[in-house]
Write a protein that holds these residues in place. Sequence first.
Motif, PDB file in Angstrom:
ATOM      1  N   GLY A  47      19.693  -1.878  -2.978  1.00  0.00           N
ATOM      2  CA  GLY A  47      19.808  -1.242  -1.587  1.00  0.00           C
ATOM      3  C   GLY A  47      20.672  -2.174  -0.584  1.00  0.00           C
ATOM      4  O   GLY A  47      20.809  -1.780   0.457  1.00  0.00           O
ATOM      5  N   GLY A  48      20.668  -3.538  -1.035  1.00  0.00           N
ATOM      6  CA  GLY A  48      21.223  -4.739  -0.105  1.00  0.00           C
ATOM      7  C   GLY A  48      22.617  -4.995  -0.348  1.00  0.00           C
ATOM      8  O   GLY A  48      23.427  -4.364  -0.961  1.00  0.00           O
ATOM      9  N   LEU A  49      23.053  -6.245   0.236  1.00  0.00           N
ATOM     10  CA  LEU A  49      24.416  -6.616  -0.183  1.00  0.00           C
ATOM     11  C   LEU A  49      24.583  -8.048  -0.712  1.00  0.00           C
ATOM     12  O   LEU A  49      25.255  -8.785  -0.833  1.00  0.00           O
ATOM     13  CB  LEU A  49      25.070  -6.821   1.223  1.00  0.00           C
ATOM     14  N   LYS A 212      21.453   1.625  -4.346  1.00  0.00           N
ATOM     15  CA  LYS A 212      20.663   2.797  -3.624  1.00  0.00           C
ATOM     16  C   LYS A 212      21.264   2.787  -2.484  1.00  0.00           C
ATOM     17  O   LYS A 212      21.313   2.152  -1.511  1.00  0.00           O
ATOM     18  CB  LYS A 212      19.216   2.064  -3.540  1.00  0.00           C
ATOM     19  N   PRO A 213      21.754   4.171  -2.293  1.00  0.00           N
ATOM     20  CA  PRO A 213      21.688   5.328  -3.013  1.00  0.00           C
ATOM     21  C   PRO A 213      22.804   4.984  -4.112  1.00  0.00           C
ATOM     22  O   PRO A 213      23.643   4.221  -4.099  1.00  0.00           O
ATOM     23  CB  PRO A 213      22.308   6.591  -2.224  1.00  0.00           C
ATOM     24  N   PRO A 214      22.914   5.680  -5.206  1.00  0.00           N
ATOM     25  CA  PRO A 214      23.569   5.310  -6.465  1.00  0.00           C
ATOM     26  C   PRO A 214      24.884   5.828  -6.325  1.00  0.00           C
ATOM     27  O   PRO A 214      25.106   6.968  -6.055  1.00  0.00           O
ATOM     28  CB  PRO A 214      22.656   5.871  -7.678  1.00  0.00           C
ATOM     29  N   THR A 215      25.636   4.762  -6.931  1.00  0.00           N
ATOM     30  CA  THR A 215      27.054   4.811  -6.839  1.00  0.00           C
ATOM     31  C   THR A 215      27.672   5.337  -8.211  1.00  0.00           C
ATOM     32  O   THR A 215      27.177   4.629  -9.191  1.00  0.00           O
ATOM     33  CB  THR A 215      28.018   3.818  -6.421  1.00  0.00           C
ATOM     34  N   LYS A 216      28.169   6.657  -8.610  1.00  0.00           N
ATOM     35  CA  LYS A 216      28.782   6.881  -9.782  1.00  0.00           C
ATOM     36  C   LYS A 216      30.360   6.572  -9.808  1.00  0.00           C
ATOM     37  O   LYS A 216      30.815   6.599  -8.715  1.00  0.00           O
ATOM     38  CB  LYS A 216      28.464   8.581 -10.060  1.00  0.00           C
ATOM     39  N   PHE A 217      30.635   6.300 -11.033  1.00  0.00           N
ATOM     40  CA  PHE A 217      32.198   5.852 -11.167  1.00  0.00           C
ATOM     41  C   PHE A 217      32.840   6.732 -11.974  1.00  0.00           C
ATOM     42  O   PHE A 217      34.114   6.244 -12.293  1.00  0.00           O
ATOM     43  CB  PHE A 217      31.991   4.391 -11.730  1.00  0.00           C
TER      44      PHE A 217
END
Length: 404
Positions: A47-49, A212-217
């Motif tokens: 959830g961070g960068l 988080k939140p999940p990225t879908k590709f």
Amino acid sequence: MRWVNQILLWTVALWPCTAEAQDRFGVNGDVDLRWVHATGSPSYLNGGLGTLRFDAEHEGIRLGRVFLAPNWRVTDTVSVHAVMDAYGDHDRNPVDVSEFYLEVRPFPTTSVRWRARVGAFFMPVSLENRGIGWTDVYSITPSAVNTWLGEEFRTIGAEVEARWLGASSGYLGDVALVAAVYGWNDPAGVLIAQRGFGLTDRPSTLFGGLGKPPTKFYYEIDRKPGYYGGIIWRHHDRLEIRALRYDNRGDPGAATEAGGGAWRTRFSSLGARLEPSAHWTFIAQYLNGDTAVGADSSGDDQFYLNFHAAFALASVDWARERLTARYDDFHTHQLSGFYGLPSSEAGHSWTFAWSHEWGEHWQLVTEWVRVISRFPPRLALGEPAEQVASQLQLAARYRFDLGW
């Protein structure tokens, strides 16, 4: 454990039924457990960068990866391959698939050997990730270039390769041309805009997500196929050069009802691996390109970003040992579409790894990574834009290879 049971169920589901088929069936596998110490801001996966896979809140004993790679030789020229993964990081699917494809290799009748793949697989671009299951054979964590290619890209379509075998003319080398057409890669570009480049050994899977939140590709938005084309040259088993051009032909103005947009992502990659002796390996790779989202008519409101990254690696092995050092440099530059802090990143890193082959099945790996990067969107999270992060990992890997 639940993920172990699911791996076993997947294996049973893929198991050939006939005695003849079982003579052609094999399974490679790897169990990777590790101890981790990390500094820096929270990882993107949490959830961070942060740029690394682990952070200070996710240290100690961790599951690096468990994978099974079954392969079934249906006939002498047709085979089916799959890779099933578990990472223990609370993805939506405890066990998922990263590759699943059918491969055809006709018997050569001339000096040109053909190969075709249909399904989901990694494009032939990495000179590091040469192991089964797209594993980095030199360190735990791949370069920023190949981290990103593993996170956002999978060829879901068809690929054809034509390889000229130089041995037919007395030349100890070969040249291959490769081309592919694919779909379901319209979101490619979103991660490099949200986080910039990273250095992790956590590629995406086909049905899961990252972050988080999940990225879908992997879904189709604009119904336009993409392509890539490249050339591979091998010279005397000492030198390999790979060049590839990728264009997903995304329509930046297309979007789903849920608001997700298609990204137009293009890049060129050039890499070389030199092995001047039986023990030394040198690799260099460079990638540059751009990505955009938003209707062309929006002008300055369209998000547009260019990027480039490169690395140089040196590795030496002797007896059961391997020592590797790598330097990475990576940058992104947002040119338009400013809705806050610019998604422009500048960074570099050093990676040092040592591995020891302990017996037939065990490998011990120690790795230290240090990253210095500047990414202004961190300010919105109350973190400094410029950060220094490090990660120390001690991994124990058990590998096996079964065949029937």
